[in-house]
Write a protein that holds these residues in place. Structure first.
Motif, mmCIF file in Angstrom:
data_model
loop_
_atom_site.group_PDB
_atom_site.id
_atom_site.type_symbol
_atom_site.label_atom_id
_atom_site.label_comp_id
_atom_site.label_asym_id
_atom_site.label_seq_id
_atom_site.Cartn_x
_atom_site.Cartn_y
_atom_site.Cartn_z
ATOM 1 N N GLN A 9 0.851 -1.179 0.000
ATOM 2 C CA GLN A 9 0.000 0.000 0.000
ATOM 3 C C GLN A 9 0.892 1.235 0.000
ATOM 4 O OE1 GLN A 9 -2.533 -0.335 3.419
ATOM 5 N NE2 GLN A 9 -4.154 -1.391 2.305
ATOM 6 N N PRO A 10 0.396 2.398 -0.397
ATOM 7 C CA PRO A 10 1.222 3.608 -0.338
ATOM 8 C C PRO A 10 1.747 3.858 1.073
ATOM 9 C CG PRO A 10 -0.766 4.007 -1.613
ATOM 10 C CD PRO A 10 -0.938 2.654 -0.977
ATOM 11 N N GLY A 40 5.398 12.887 0.713
ATOM 12 C CA GLY A 40 5.212 12.037 -0.457
ATOM 13 C C GLY A 40 4.869 10.627 -0.025
ATOM 14 N N TYR A 41 4.826 9.713 -1.003
ATOM 15 C CA TYR A 41 4.458 8.328 -0.717
ATOM 16 C C TYR A 41 5.349 7.379 -1.515
ATOM 17 C CZ TYR A 41 0.203 10.060 1.496
ATOM 18 O OH TYR A 41 -0.671 10.699 2.330
ATOM 19 N N ILE A 42 5.657 6.240 -0.904
ATOM 20 C CA ILE A 42 6.298 5.142 -1.628
ATOM 21 C C ILE A 42 5.174 4.331 -2.246
ATOM 22 C CG2 ILE A 42 7.832 3.153 -1.452
ATOM 23 C CD1 ILE A 42 8.886 4.367 1.179
ATOM 24 N N GLN A 43 5.124 4.282 -3.565
ATOM 25 C CA GLN A 43 3.983 3.693 -4.257
ATOM 26 C C GLN A 43 4.035 2.163 -4.232
ATOM 27 O OE1 GLN A 43 1.387 5.414 -5.214
ATOM 28 N NE2 GLN A 43 2.403 7.323 -4.547
ATOM 29 N N PRO A 44 2.857 1.513 -4.303
ATOM 30 C CA PRO A 44 2.793 0.045 -4.255
ATOM 31 C C PRO A 44 3.528 -0.612 -5.423
ATOM 32 C CG PRO A 44 0.637 1.025 -3.849
ATOM 33 C CD PRO A 44 1.524 2.135 -4.313
ATOM 34 N N ASP A 67 14.134 5.693 1.186
ATOM 35 C CA ASP A 67 12.803 5.096 1.134
ATOM 36 C C ASP A 67 12.704 3.842 2.000
ATOM 37 O OD1 ASP A 67 11.752 7.037 -0.502
ATOM 38 O OD2 ASP A 67 12.085 5.937 -2.369
ATOM 39 N N ARG A 77 9.466 -3.115 -5.500
ATOM 40 C CA ARG A 77 10.361 -2.011 -5.820
ATOM 41 C C ARG A 77 11.716 -2.190 -5.149
ATOM 42 N NH1 ARG A 77 7.715 2.004 -8.176
ATOM 43 N NH2 ARG A 77 5.434 2.090 -8.044
#
Length: 484
Positions: A311-312, A324-328, A337, A331
């Protein structure tokens, strides 16, 4: 008007010129050959054209170094204990560093002498320049490589002396080593580092199979190990009715009562360990404090870590703005991060964060290869020195490196003492100790050929299947990699 040159005299002049050219070519090739001989077998040029005594000494030293190096490589390949001993024994590293520096100086001196033996003043100007250039390149290349090797050995020696400062060796307990891993960060007004996460790595002393036992930082009303300083101060449990009496508040309380810990080298860690032992019933062998700010540098040094972001994940929070967000997705995260993946609790909870931290530990254990360590050695050593403090003695490091290699090939089990199983405000200590004993016992049994898999929740969080109400799967798993 000059006299005409006779054909015989002209022919004689040409013959002499040709002979001189041939002789010059021979001297040039001889000069180059002497330097090549010095490159391949140091001292061989002196045996052929110089001081034979110097040549014999140099070639014997070279033969001894070659035999020792090849023998060490073979021995390290078949007996890993030797390799770890060599890498972490500060005395051996000191002698190796000195030996490499002496070898660099001696080899460079032999190159200079080989250049002298080539009689450069008898060469033509172009040949002389070529010989000087070749000799310089060989001399500085060989000496530079050896001196750089000595530098890396010095980095490793300093790393071991700086990081592994413990002086007390403890044996295994019931066939296991229990190491307390504490994540912390510094801040104004705190005594030392605030304990942000606490995990006991219980490691089988024979197989390396590990169980990660996570303890929530907000646990209250827990006992201390009998006979400890904290037990004498809090015989009925740590519950004083304000935030500093949570598990991560022990260093703060200890900092306010340092008079009770006279002669104790690390009072805050001493108090925390007595709490962990009182809660789990395990005897802690060693501890390691991980500075979360330094952790970022370590991840960058190994080239990042691949994680399944479910999830973000907010970047920021913890009293500041979310930036900000670490995107799903699956990765590869850099140090910045990865740190936020492990620490973020904005729009989340402590227990989800504990699950994500377990996933980071699992990823680093299985993804960091020996090749990565070797190719990024200096960066890793520098980052580790800034990241970790521990009481593991240098003499025990090779043991834990061997266990880590064994653990790398096996699934990691986890048990986190969190809701819904454990009420962190009123923990059931007998239940906790039973669960800990069961998790350790289960990890020692070979996996069954056919077994019923526990149905996992369908909900997910940023780093693990599950929820606070159903339990995050990464907090209680027999195979951590399968639920991250």
């Amino acid at each position: 008007m000059g006299l005409p040159t006779s054909p015989g005299r002209l022919e004689s002049t040409l013959d002499r010129a040709t002979a001189d050219d041939r002789a010059a070519g021979v001297r040039y090739r001889r000069a180059l050959m002497l330097m090549v001989m010095t490159l391949v077998v140091p001292g061989s040029a002196q045996l052929i054209a110089g001081n034979r005594r110097v040549g014999r000494i140099a070639t014997r030293i070279w033969a001894a170094v070659l035999v020792a190096a090849l023998g060490s490589l073979v021995l390290a390949a078949v007996w890993h204990e030797y390799a770890f001993w060599l890498v972490f024994n500060t005395t051996a590293l000191g002698y190796l560093r000195l030996g490499l520096m002496l070898l660099a100086v001696g080899w460079a001196a032999l190159f200079v002498d080989a250049w002298r033996l080539g009689q450069p003043l008898t060469l033509s100007l172009n040949h002389r320049r070529t010989v000087v250039g070749v000799n310089g390149v060989l001399c500085f290349s060989v000496a530079g490589a050896l001196l750089f090797g000595a530098h890396l050995v010095g980095v490793q020696r300093t790393f071991v002396l700086t990081l592994f400062a413990g002086d007390t060796v403890t044996g295994s307990h019931a066939g296991r080593f229990n190491v307390l891993l504490v994540g912390g960060d510094s801040g104004a007004g705190r005594w030392g580092m605030r304990t942000d996460s606490m995990t006991v790595a219980s490691i089988d002393a024979a197989t390396g199979k590990s169980v990660l036992i996570g303890l929530p930082r907000n646990m209250t009303d827990f006992p201390f190990a009998k006979g400890s300083i904290m037990h004498k101060a809090w015989p009925h449990g740590f519950n004083c009715g304000y935030p500093n009496c949570e598990l991560n508040g022990i260093p703060t309380w200890v900092g306010d009562h340092t008079s009770l810990f006279k002669g104790v080298k690390n009072p805050g860690m001493n108090g925390t360990i007595s709490a962990i032992e009182g809660i789990t019933g395990l005897k802690i062998n060693y501890w390691a404090m991980v500075n979360l700010a330094g952790f970022r540098g370590l991840v960058d040094a190994v080239g990042g870590v691949t994680l399944n972001v479910r999830q973000p994940i907010p970047v920021g929070g913890l009293g500041a703005d979310v930036t900000g967000y670490i995107q799903p997705g699956v990765r590869k995260l850099d140090g910045f991060d990865t740190l936020w993946f492990a620490r973020s609790r904005d729009s989340s909870d402590d227990y989800s964060r504990m699950a994500r931290q377990k996933c980071v530990m699992n990823a680093m254990l299985h993804q960091i290869s020996p090749k990565t360590v070797l190719t990024n050695f200096e960066k890793i050593a520098k980052a580790s020195s800034a990241m970790v403090s521990t009481d593991i003695p240098p003499s025990e490091v090779d043991r834990f490196m061997q266990l880590a290699l064994k653990a790398k090939a096996q699934p990691v089990s986890t048990l986190s003492l969190v809701p819904p199983m454990i009420d962190t405000g009123n923990p059931d200590i007998p239940l906790i100790r039973r669960k800990v004993a069961q998790a350790i016992a289960a990890s020692t049994r070979p996996p069954a050929a056919h077994h019923h898999r526990k149905r996992l929740p369908t909900t997910v969080t940023g780093g693990s299947i599950g929820s606070m109400n159903s339990g995050y799967a990464a907090n209680d798993a027999s195979n951590l990699g399968a639920v991250c």
